[in-house]
Design a protein around this motif. Structure first.
Motif, PDB file in Angstrom:
ATOM      1  N   PHE A   1     -47.173 -68.764  79.083  1.00  0.00           N
ATOM      2  CA  PHE A   1     -46.883 -69.418  80.349  1.00  0.00           C
ATOM      3  C   PHE A   1     -45.220 -68.921  80.621  1.00  0.00           C
ATOM      4  O   PHE A   1     -44.443 -69.106  79.992  1.00  0.00           O
ATOM      5  CB  PHE A   1     -46.897 -71.102  80.375  1.00  0.00           C
ATOM      6  CG  PHE A   1     -48.110 -71.511  79.783  1.00  0.00           C
ATOM      7  CD1 PHE A   1     -49.043 -72.012  80.883  1.00  0.00           C
ATOM      8  CD2 PHE A   1     -48.525 -71.619  78.544  1.00  0.00           C
ATOM      9  CE1 PHE A   1     -50.378 -72.348  80.406  1.00  0.00           C
ATOM     10  CE2 PHE A   1     -49.847 -72.071  78.239  1.00  0.00           C
ATOM     11  CZ  PHE A   1     -50.744 -72.593  79.179  1.00  0.00           C
ATOM     12  N   VAL A   2     -45.140 -68.412  81.896  1.00  0.00           N
ATOM     13  CA  VAL A   2     -43.938 -67.931  82.313  1.00  0.00           C
ATOM     14  C   VAL A   2     -43.566 -68.566  83.666  1.00  0.00           C
ATOM     15  O   VAL A   2     -44.188 -68.414  84.508  1.00  0.00           O
ATOM     16  CB  VAL A   2     -44.106 -66.366  82.604  1.00  0.00           C
ATOM     17  CG1 VAL A   2     -42.635 -65.687  82.963  1.00  0.00           C
ATOM     18  CG2 VAL A   2     -44.635 -65.737  81.452  1.00  0.00           C
ATOM     19  N   VAL A   3     -42.534 -69.452  83.463  1.00  0.00           N
ATOM     20  CA  VAL A   3     -41.777 -70.225  84.466  1.00  0.00           C
ATOM     21  C   VAL A   3     -40.865 -69.140  85.408  1.00  0.00           C
ATOM     22  O   VAL A   3     -39.777 -69.033  84.724  1.00  0.00           O
ATOM     23  CB  VAL A   3     -41.474 -71.483  84.016  1.00  0.00           C
ATOM     24  CG1 VAL A   3     -40.836 -72.345  85.273  1.00  0.00           C
ATOM     25  CG2 VAL A   3     -42.452 -72.264  83.066  1.00  0.00           C
ATOM     26  N   LEU A   4     -41.179 -69.234  86.771  1.00  0.00           N
ATOM     27  CA  LEU A   4     -40.483 -68.471  87.578  1.00  0.00           C
ATOM     28  C   LEU A   4     -39.867 -69.035  88.732  1.00  0.00           C
ATOM     29  O   LEU A   4     -40.677 -69.895  89.226  1.00  0.00           O
ATOM     30  CB  LEU A   4     -40.918 -67.143  87.841  1.00  0.00           C
ATOM     31  CG  LEU A   4     -41.527 -66.273  86.875  1.00  0.00           C
ATOM     32  CD1 LEU A   4     -42.685 -65.444  87.223  1.00  0.00           C
ATOM     33  CD2 LEU A   4     -40.196 -65.256  86.503  1.00  0.00           C
ATOM     34  N   SER A   5     -38.710 -68.762  89.332  1.00  0.00           N
ATOM     35  CA  SER A   5     -38.081 -69.312  90.496  1.00  0.00           C
ATOM     36  C   SER A   5     -37.768 -68.339  91.436  1.00  0.00           C
ATOM     37  O   SER A   5     -37.030 -67.142  90.941  1.00  0.00           O
ATOM     38  CB  SER A   5     -37.304 -70.287  90.364  1.00  0.00           C
ATOM     39  OG  SER A   5     -36.515 -70.765  91.601  1.00  0.00           O
ATOM     40  N   ASP A   6     -37.960 -68.397  92.787  1.00  0.00           N
ATOM     41  CA  ASP A   6     -37.297 -67.327  93.662  1.00  0.00           C
ATOM     42  C   ASP A   6     -35.894 -67.615  93.665  1.00  0.00           C
ATOM     43  O   ASP A   6     -35.045 -66.724  94.383  1.00  0.00           O
ATOM     44  CB  ASP A   6     -37.971 -67.623  95.137  1.00  0.00           C
ATOM     45  CG  ASP A   6     -39.241 -66.455  95.441  1.00  0.00           C
ATOM     46  OD1 ASP A   6     -39.278 -65.564  94.724  1.00  0.00           O
ATOM     47  OD2 ASP A   6     -39.950 -67.074  96.085  1.00  0.00           O
TER      48      ASP A   6
ATOM     49  N   THR B   1     -38.414 -68.419  82.006  1.00  0.00           N
ATOM     50  CA  THR B   1     -38.543 -69.154  80.820  1.00  0.00           C
ATOM     51  C   THR B   1     -40.020 -68.905  80.174  1.00  0.00           C
ATOM     52  O   THR B   1     -41.040 -69.006  81.070  1.00  0.00           O
ATOM     53  CB  THR B   1     -38.495 -70.606  81.035  1.00  0.00           C
ATOM     54  OG1 THR B   1     -37.152 -70.965  81.650  1.00  0.00           O
ATOM     55  CG2 THR B   1     -38.545 -71.482  79.795  1.00  0.00           C
ATOM     56  N   MET B   2     -40.217 -68.677  79.079  1.00  0.00           N
ATOM     57  CA  MET B   2     -41.563 -68.207  78.529  1.00  0.00           C
ATOM     58  C   MET B   2     -41.933 -68.940  77.594  1.00  0.00           C
ATOM     59  O   MET B   2     -41.140 -69.342  76.596  1.00  0.00           O
ATOM     60  CB  MET B   2     -41.364 -66.643  77.795  1.00  0.00           C
ATOM     61  CG  MET B   2     -42.825 -66.364  77.404  1.00  0.00           C
ATOM     62  SD  MET B   2     -42.651 -64.594  76.691  1.00  0.00           S
ATOM     63  CE  MET B   2     -42.331 -63.505  78.252  1.00  0.00           C
ATOM     64  N   ILE B   3     -43.194 -69.379  77.618  1.00  0.00           N
ATOM     65  CA  ILE B   3     -43.686 -70.349  76.629  1.00  0.00           C
ATOM     66  C   ILE B   3     -45.226 -69.775  76.223  1.00  0.00           C
ATOM     67  O   ILE B   3     -46.368 -69.999  76.764  1.00  0.00           O
ATOM     68  CB  ILE B   3     -43.729 -71.692  77.006  1.00  0.00           C
ATOM     69  CG1 ILE B   3     -42.736 -72.113  77.831  1.00  0.00           C
ATOM     70  CG2 ILE B   3     -44.458 -72.754  76.203  1.00  0.00           C
ATOM     71  CD1 ILE B   3     -42.862 -73.471  78.515  1.00  0.00           C
ATOM     72  N   PRO B   4     -44.970 -68.879  75.074  1.00  0.00           N
ATOM     73  CA  PRO B   4     -46.369 -68.354  74.650  1.00  0.00           C
ATOM     74  C   PRO B   4     -47.211 -69.085  73.361  1.00  0.00           C
ATOM     75  O   PRO B   4     -46.376 -69.779  72.761  1.00  0.00           O
ATOM     76  CB  PRO B   4     -45.651 -67.025  73.785  1.00  0.00           C
ATOM     77  CG  PRO B   4     -44.423 -67.429  73.291  1.00  0.00           C
ATOM     78  CD  PRO B   4     -43.907 -68.472  74.302  1.00  0.00           C
TER      79      PRO B   4
ATOM     80  N   ASN C   1     -37.175 -61.330  87.110  1.00  0.00           N
ATOM     81  CA  ASN C   1     -37.798 -61.676  85.915  1.00  0.00           C
ATOM     82  C   ASN C   1     -37.345 -60.734  84.763  1.00  0.00           C
ATOM     83  O   ASN C   1     -38.051 -59.376  85.023  1.00  0.00           O
ATOM     84  CB  ASN C   1     -39.126 -61.893  86.278  1.00  0.00           C
ATOM     85  CG  ASN C   1     -39.966 -62.205  85.060  1.00  0.00           C
ATOM     86  OD1 ASN C   1     -39.230 -62.699  83.808  1.00  0.00           O
ATOM     87  ND2 ASN C   1     -41.266 -62.122  84.896  1.00  0.00           N
ATOM     88  N   ASP C   2     -36.868 -61.068  83.731  1.00  0.00           N
ATOM     89  CA  ASP C   2     -36.627 -59.892  82.621  1.00  0.00           C
ATOM     90  C   ASP C   2     -37.606 -59.676  81.565  1.00  0.00           C
ATOM     91  O   ASP C   2     -37.751 -58.828  80.650  1.00  0.00           O
ATOM     92  CB  ASP C   2     -35.267 -60.123  81.831  1.00  0.00           C
ATOM     93  CG  ASP C   2     -35.208 -61.390  81.329  1.00  0.00           C
ATOM     94  OD1 ASP C   2     -36.147 -62.369  81.408  1.00  0.00           O
ATOM     95  OD2 ASP C   2     -34.245 -61.708  80.519  1.00  0.00           O
ATOM     96  N   THR C   3     -38.619 -60.679  81.643  1.00  0.00           N
ATOM     97  CA  THR C   3     -39.912 -60.390  81.055  1.00  0.00           C
ATOM     98  C   THR C   3     -40.461 -59.173  80.982  1.00  0.00           C
ATOM     99  O   THR C   3     -40.971 -58.669  82.097  1.00  0.00           O
ATOM    100  CB  THR C   3     -40.925 -61.389  81.255  1.00  0.00           C
ATOM    101  OG1 THR C   3     -40.357 -62.829  81.063  1.00  0.00           O
ATOM    102  CG2 THR C   3     -42.042 -61.306  80.314  1.00  0.00           C
TER     103      THR C   3
END
Length: 310
Positions: free
Chosen positions: A93-98, A104-107, A245-247
């Motif tokens: 789960f990758v939480v992103l905002s404009d 925020t990554m939740i694997p 997003n640096d992921t």
């Protein structure tokens, strides 16, 4: 042919919210999207975007196989995955905002691979991989995939005579160094952790480690990287870009670096291309995408400094 091996693939569920992610607040999801996850799959996506023939190998769960394969098809990633019956490929789960930078990554941890599929993967590699090929093993192994299992995997690839890149961490990275792979991409702390005898400066430590590894790239985070090859050190300083997003940025770097080697680019050009692609990636909202045209423009803004031995 370039083969990527993703031992613990993932389906990235991208959750878009307004503003910062906050505790004790309802962080409402305004949009959901999906992407492939796992370092090896990201590398395959980069190679495909460069038009370089490649195939993604690994072990996926049967329960959500169609969803994973649909994503891979959209990314133009050729694959020949082994399937673990009765399990699901993990979600990340990758939480992103404009409105904000980063993510925020939740694997999830992933499933344990059966001994049968561990063995089948080794047989598959021995059958497919030829001396003139390149193999990229990238990402962390799944639960209960031991160092002994990883050693067998590395040795199987090395026995083919193919170029072997390994983008892993911890004891798995140390093992890769001990067995003598052709490419690794540790960070500063990992360089120190790998070496039995440490020097005072990072440059000296990199030079020592580079005696064992033909292509060594040390990540410096936002400050770029240092590449060691043929006794020379090159520092790549990236352009300043707006981060969304640096992921996956490091995975894009690895994929573009391997692409440069496959196309026989000079090492400094390879480093510029990889840095430009990575810079383009952090400007995107998903986990693996980058703009090839923008990356070409950013490449021209990358500074390369050759570091002289002191």
């Amino acid at each position: 042919m370039i083969y990527t091996i993703t031992l613990n693939p993932a389906i990235d569920r991208l959750l878009f919210i307004n503003g910062e992610l906050e505790k004790r607040k309802t962080n409402r999801v305004i949009k959901t999207a999906f992407d492939c996850g796992g370092k090896g799959l990201h590398v395959s996506g980069v190679l495909s975007k460069f038009g370089i023939k490649n195939e993604a190998l690994g072990i996926a769960g049967s329960n959500n196989l169609d969803q994973l394969y649909t994503i891979l098809e959209e990314k133009h990633i050729n694959h020949d995955f082994l399937v673990e019956a009765g399990t699901s490929t993990r979600e990340c789960f990758v939480v992103l905002s404009d409105d904000t930078n980063g993510s925020t990554m939740i694997p999830e941890a992933g499933f344990s691979v059966s001994q049968t599929n561990k063995t089948n993967l080794l047989k598959q590699i021995a059958k497919k991989v030829k001396k003139e090929d390149m193999v990229v093993i990238a990402g962390s192994p799944p639960p209960h995939y031991t160092l002994s299992d990883f050693k067998e995997l590395l040795e199987t690839v090395k026995n083919t005579g193919a170029f072997l890149a390994c983008d892993s961490s911890g004891d798995y990275l140390k093992l890769a160094v001990q067995l003598g792979v052709d490419f690794i991409k540790p960070n500063e702390e990992e360089v120190v952790a790998i070496l039995a005898e440490k020097a005072e400066s990072l440059e000296e430590n990199i030079r020592t480690l580079a005696l064992e590894i033909p292509y060594l790239v040390v990540s410096l985070g936002g400050k770029g990287s240092i590449c060691a090859h043929n006794g020379k050190l090159y520092q790549a300083i990236p352009p300043t870009v707006k981060e969304r997003n640096d992921t996956g940025a490091g995975d894009v770097f690895v994929g573009a670096f391997i692409a440069g080697l496959a196309m026989n680019m000079p090492i400094m050009e390879t480093l510029k291309v990889a840095t430009g692609c990575s810079a383009s990636k952090v400007m995107q909202l998903d986990s693996s995408n980058f703009d090839l045209e923008a990356a070409g423009q950013l490449k021209n803004q990358v500074s390369i400094i050759q570091l002289e031995e002191r």
